[in-house]
Design a protein around this motif. Structure first.
Motif, PDB file in Angstrom:
ATOM      1  N   ILE A   1      -2.688  -8.489   4.859  1.00 42.29           N
ATOM      2  CA  ILE A   1      -3.583  -8.547   3.701  1.00 42.29           C
ATOM      3  C   ILE A   1      -3.136  -9.637   2.733  1.00 42.29           C
ATOM      4  CG2 ILE A   1      -4.399  -7.270   1.682  1.00 42.29           C
ATOM      5  CD1 ILE A   1      -4.196  -4.707   3.394  1.00 42.29           C
TER       6      ILE A   1
ATOM      7  N   GLY B   1       0.832  -1.186   0.000  1.00 40.32           N
ATOM      8  CA  GLY B   1       0.000   0.000   0.000  1.00 40.32           C
ATOM      9  C   GLY B   1       0.872   1.244   0.000  1.00 40.32           C
TER      10      GLY B   1
ATOM     11  N   ASP C   1       0.393  -4.695   5.018  1.00 46.34           N
ATOM     12  CA  ASP C   1       0.675  -5.344   3.737  1.00 46.34           C
ATOM     13  C   ASP C   1       0.774  -6.860   3.901  1.00 46.34           C
ATOM     14  OD1 ASP C   1       0.768  -2.851   2.541  1.00 46.34           O
ATOM     15  OD2 ASP C   1       2.974  -2.727   2.578  1.00 46.34           O
TER      16      ASP C   1
ATOM     17  N   PRO D   1      -8.729  -5.370   3.760  1.00 47.37           N
ATOM     18  CA  PRO D   1      -8.066  -4.070   3.620  1.00 47.37           C
ATOM     19  C   PRO D   1      -8.838  -2.960   4.344  1.00 47.37           C
ATOM     20  CG  PRO D   1      -8.195  -5.195   1.513  1.00 47.37           C
ATOM     21  CD  PRO D   1      -9.071  -5.964   2.452  1.00 47.37           C
TER      22      PRO D   1
ATOM     23  N   PRO E   1      -4.473   0.777   1.479  1.00 43.96           N
ATOM     24  CA  PRO E   1      -4.049  -0.586   1.127  1.00 43.96           C
ATOM     25  C   PRO E   1      -3.780  -0.748  -0.360  1.00 43.96           C
ATOM     26  CG  PRO E   1      -6.406  -0.503   1.521  1.00 43.96           C
ATOM     27  CD  PRO E   1      -5.877   0.846   1.889  1.00 43.96           C
TER      28      PRO E   1
END
Length: 247
Positions: free
Chosen positions: A208, A144, A205, A215, A167
């Motif tokens: 996710i 992101g 990061d 996100p 994100p």
């Protein structure tokens, strides 16, 4: 004869105790020091070993006394024939630590370290590798962005700055809505703390990418609404911080 035996046992006990104290007072330091990941590019010191000790080094040939100040404890450094002072701390807890050097009574940042805001000042920081550091490591995953946002604060009548994490893929669909987390720093820190030493963006990061979270946006801004001195947290005025303006 009985008295002599008693004295011999007592003497051996004293020698044993004295020897144990000597061993404890002169603990062997593991010489597996490596440059800290928080160092400025190309700087060899400070270093950290597998015990969590932090070793500092600085050239100050005219100085009379140099100390490493970390965790509220000061450790004396030793000067060599070239005027270079070197020394290390006791083992430190895993994770990030603020520290400074004390040279003849003046507390100064270590020129080998990157600078971080903490303890109500810009200064040095050192990272003692944690066993679970993988969750905030820089990995080959979609990343992101961290945006710097400047905005006027009506409640404090000042200009403020926020860092906003968005994100991966945030810019591809402007109509998509995301949850927002307002993430505050600890006392003595500011809006740079979570995106810098806190690695908030890397944590997100990785989570996710692993499918461990959906996100969302993170807003990191300065949480103090009035200037207070270190050690006087009770003077913090929370009222303006709680003010919300709906538009």
């Amino acid at each position: 004869m009985k008295n002599q035996s008693y004295l011999l046992v007592l003497l051996l006990a004293l020698i044993s105790t004295w020897g144990f104290g000597q061993t404890e007072g002169h603990a062997t330091v593991k010489e597996d020091f490596k440059p800290a990941v928080t160092n400025q590019p190309g700087k060899e010191y400070p270093q950290v070993n597998s015990e969590g000790r932090v070793r500092a080094r600085i050239k100050a040939p005219e100085a009379q006394k140099v100390q490493l100040d970390i965790g509220g404890v000061k450790y004396d450094l030793v000067k060599d024939e070239n005027g270079v002072w070197t020394g290390e701390s006791a083992p430190q807890d895993e994770g990030f630590h603020y520290y400074q050097l004390n040279i003849d009574g003046a507390s100064v940042p270590d020129p080998g370290s990157r600078y971080y805001y903490g303890a109500v000042r810009w200064g040095s920081g050192v990272d003692v590798p944690a066993r679970d550091q993988d969750f905030y490591a820089l990995k080959n995953v979609p990343h992101g962005h961290v945006h710097q946002i400047l905005f006027p604060s009506e409640s404090t009548n000042t200009s403020r700055r926020a860092y906003v994490y968005t994100p991966p893929g945030y810019d591809t669909d402007p109509s998509k809505k995301y949850p927002v987390l307002y993430l505050q720093h600890g006392f003595g820190e500011n809006e740079t703390s979570w995106p810098n030493q806190g690695h908030a963006n890397l944590i997100m990061d990785n989570l996710i990418a692993q499918g461990k979270t959906k996100p969302f946006i993170i807003v990191m801004t300065y949480g103090m609404t009035n200037d207070i001195e270190f050690g006087k947290l009770n003077e913090f005025d929370i009222t303006p911080f709680q003010t919300r303006t709906y538009r």
